[in-house]
Design a protein around this motif. Structure first.
Motif: not given
Length: 108
Positions: A107-108, A104, A47, A49-52, A56
């Motif tokens: 948001g997944q 995060a 969740a 490291w898929g977005n950040y 970041s």
């Protein structure tokens, strides 16, 4: 419920103040999930490291200043950039980091 973690993750740097080191290749020298009060799971890992990436993720925290301290470009494919992550207020940092990680996950 977040685990209680002191501020022992902070190192002291004469030039840049309290914080921790990081590099583009190896990431931060601390466990960001642990600081935020989470235990590592593959779902949490995916969740976040898929977005950040680590940089970041930390840039979302107002109490953080990411300072580039060194750069190694001598060998092709082996270059790296080194940083000091300065933390003004460790308590605020932990709260901000937790909030970003929770967002995060949701948001997944």
């Amino acid at each position: 419920k977040p685990k209680k973690l002191g501020f022992d993750f902070l190192e002291s740097n004469e030039e840049y103040g309290d914080g921790f080191s990081a590099s583009l290749m190896d990431g931060p020298s601390v466990d960001l999930f642990e600081i935020a009060g989470f235990e590592w799971t593959s779902e949490l890992n995916d969740a976040v490291w898929g977005n950040y990436n680590w940089k970041s993720l930390l840039e979302e925290c107002r109490s953080v200043e990411i300072i580039e301290t060194d750069r190694h470009d001598h060998v092709p494919g082996m270059s790296d950039v080194f940083f000091w992550v300065a933390i003004d207020d460790a308590k605020s940092f932990k709260k901000e980091l937790r909030k970003v990680i929770l967002a995060a996950i949701k948001g997944q």
